[in-house]
Motif scaffolding. Sequence first.
Motif, short mmCIF file in Angstrom:
data_model
loop_
_atom_site.label_atom_id
_atom_site.label_comp_id
_atom_site.label_asym_id
_atom_site.label_seq_id
_atom_site.Cartn_x
_atom_site.Cartn_y
_atom_site.Cartn_z
N VAL A 145 0.87 -1.18 0.00
CA VAL A 145 0.00 0.00 0.00
C VAL A 145 0.90 1.23 0.00
CG1 VAL A 145 -1.93 1.16 1.12
CG2 VAL A 145 -1.69 -1.32 1.33
N PHE A 146 1.28 1.65 -1.18
CA PHE A 146 2.15 2.82 -1.33
C PHE A 146 1.34 3.99 -1.86
CE2 PHE A 146 6.50 0.54 -2.08
CZ PHE A 146 6.45 0.01 -0.81
N VAL A 147 1.60 5.16 -1.31
CA VAL A 147 1.07 6.41 -1.84
C VAL A 147 2.28 7.27 -2.14
CG1 VAL A 147 -0.26 8.49 -1.32
CG2 VAL A 147 -1.08 6.26 -0.52
N HIS A 148 2.48 7.58 -3.40
CA HIS A 148 3.61 8.41 -3.81
C HIS A 148 3.26 9.88 -3.58
CE1 HIS A 148 5.90 5.11 -5.76
NE2 HIS A 148 4.69 4.57 -5.77
N GLU A 149 4.17 10.60 -2.98
CA GLU A 149 3.91 11.99 -2.63
C GLU A 149 3.49 12.84 -3.82
OE1 GLU A 149 6.24 14.40 0.04
OE2 GLU A 149 7.16 12.58 0.84
N ASP A 150 3.95 12.48 -5.02
CA ASP A 150 3.61 13.30 -6.18
C ASP A 150 2.28 12.88 -6.84
OD1 ASP A 150 4.52 10.93 -7.31
OD2 ASP A 150 6.08 11.87 -8.52
N GLU A 151 1.52 12.01 -6.19
CA GLU A 151 0.20 11.67 -6.72
C GLU A 151 -0.79 12.82 -6.55
OE1 GLU A 151 -1.52 7.65 -6.35
OE2 GLU A 151 0.22 7.24 -5.07
N GLU A 152 -0.55 13.66 -5.58
CA GLU A 152 -1.39 14.84 -5.33
C GLU A 152 -0.49 16.00 -4.94
OE1 GLU A 152 -4.56 15.20 -5.83
OE2 GLU A 152 -5.22 13.12 -6.03
N GLU A 153 -0.75 17.18 -5.47
CA GLU A 153 0.05 18.37 -5.11
C GLU A 153 -0.42 18.98 -3.79
OE1 GLU A 153 0.59 21.28 -8.17
OE2 GLU A 153 0.83 19.73 -9.70
N ASP A 154 -1.72 18.99 -3.57
CA ASP A 154 -2.31 19.59 -2.38
C ASP A 154 -2.16 18.64 -1.19
OD1 ASP A 154 -3.86 20.90 -0.50
OD2 ASP A 154 -5.76 20.55 -1.53
N PRO A 155 -1.55 19.09 -0.09
CA PRO A 155 -1.36 18.21 1.08
C PRO A 155 -2.67 17.64 1.63
CG PRO A 155 -0.04 20.19 1.32
CD PRO A 155 -0.91 20.39 0.11
N VAL A 156 -3.75 18.41 1.56
CA VAL A 156 -5.05 17.92 2.05
C VAL A 156 -5.51 16.75 1.17
CG1 VAL A 156 -7.48 18.51 2.40
CG2 VAL A 156 -5.69 20.13 3.07
N GLU A 157 -5.38 16.90 -0.13
CA GLU A 157 -5.78 15.83 -1.06
C GLU A 157 -4.87 14.61 -0.91
OE1 GLU A 157 -8.58 15.69 -2.93
OE2 GLU A 157 -9.04 17.56 -1.86
N LEU A 158 -3.58 14.85 -0.66
CA LEU A 158 -2.65 13.74 -0.46
C LEU A 158 -3.02 12.95 0.80
CD1 LEU A 158 -0.09 12.28 -1.44
CD2 LEU A 158 1.25 13.87 -0.05
N SER A 159 -3.40 13.65 1.87
CA SER A 159 -3.79 12.95 3.09
C SER A 159 -5.09 12.18 2.88
CB SER A 159 -3.89 13.91 4.27
OG SER A 159 -4.94 14.83 4.10
N LYS A 160 -6.03 12.74 2.12
CA LYS A 160 -7.27 12.01 1.81
C LYS A 160 -6.97 10.75 1.01
CE LYS A 160 -10.39 16.00 1.61
NZ LYS A 160 -11.21 16.82 0.71
N LEU A 161 -6.09 10.89 0.02
CA LEU A 161 -5.70 9.74 -0.79
C LEU A 161 -5.07 8.66 0.08
CD1 LEU A 161 -5.14 8.25 -3.46
CD2 LEU A 161 -3.06 9.63 -3.67
N ALA A 162 -4.16 9.05 0.96
CA ALA A 162 -3.47 8.08 1.82
C ALA A 162 -4.47 7.36 2.72
CB ALA A 162 -2.40 8.79 2.66
N GLU A 163 -5.39 8.10 3.32
CA GLU A 163 -6.37 7.46 4.19
C GLU A 163 -7.28 6.53 3.39
OE1 GLU A 163 -9.63 8.15 7.66
OE2 GLU A 163 -8.50 9.88 6.96
N ASN A 164 -7.79 7.00 2.27
CA ASN A 164 -8.69 6.17 1.46
C ASN A 164 -8.00 4.92 0.95
OD1 ASN A 164 -10.78 7.97 1.83
ND2 ASN A 164 -10.45 9.03 -0.11
N ARG A 165 -6.76 5.05 0.48
CA ARG A 165 -6.05 3.89 -0.05
C ARG A 165 -5.80 2.86 1.06
NH1 ARG A 165 -1.68 5.35 -4.15
NH2 ARG A 165 -3.60 5.75 -5.32
N ALA A 166 -5.41 3.33 2.23
CA ALA A 166 -5.17 2.41 3.36
C ALA A 166 -6.46 1.69 3.74
CB ALA A 166 -4.60 3.18 4.55
N ARG A 167 -7.55 2.43 3.82
CA ARG A 167 -8.83 1.82 4.20
C ARG A 167 -9.33 0.85 3.13
NH1 ARG A 167 -11.24 3.69 8.66
NH2 ARG A 167 -10.35 5.57 9.62
N GLU A 168 -9.21 1.23 1.88
CA GLU A 168 -9.70 0.36 0.81
C GLU A 168 -8.85 -0.90 0.67
OE1 GLU A 168 -10.50 2.68 -2.74
OE2 GLU A 168 -11.71 4.10 -1.56
N HIS A 169 -7.55 -0.80 0.91
CA HIS A 169 -6.72 -2.01 0.92
C HIS A 169 -7.03 -2.88 2.13
CE1 HIS A 169 -4.17 -2.17 -2.58
NE2 HIS A 169 -3.95 -0.86 -2.49
#
Length: 152
Positions: A96-120
């Motif tokens: 379960v990797f989230v690459h920092e450059d997947e989102e420029e906005d830190p808020v969106e990056l944190s949402k992505l990280a949480e969603n990816r962790a939960r969905e995995h």
Amino acid sequence: MRIGICDTTFARFDMASAAIDELKNNAYDLQIIRETVPGVKDLPVTAKILIEEENCDIVMALGMPGPMEKDKMCAHEASTGLINAQLMTNTHILEVFVHEDEEEDPVELSKLAENRAREHAQNLIKMMYHRKAMRKEAGMGMREGKEDAGPL
């Protein structure tokens, strides 16, 4: 069921806590063993230890590689190591990797990280408790953390 969770201090979001929360709220009869290491290249051996020494039935390896080319190389090496650990132990390790450059906005990056962790974590539950449910999703273009691509 013994579930191993390994994460890193390099990550900028605590994905392990989100995954653990999802598991505890949606699964039963499980014991979670969590280990934290410095970076993604430390995840493969930790995942293998969780399997071989802690007797985990499955492991989630969570990391957040940085945006630099060197970070991408380290993520690839870590991914290869996780694959090797799976093959050596005949045990699934969900990367379960989230690459920092997947989102420029830190808020969106944190949402992505949480969603990816939960969905995995939900995928882990399906793999361990509801295999037929996972089979029904084959070819559906499912994406963890972002909108599903959908089937062709």
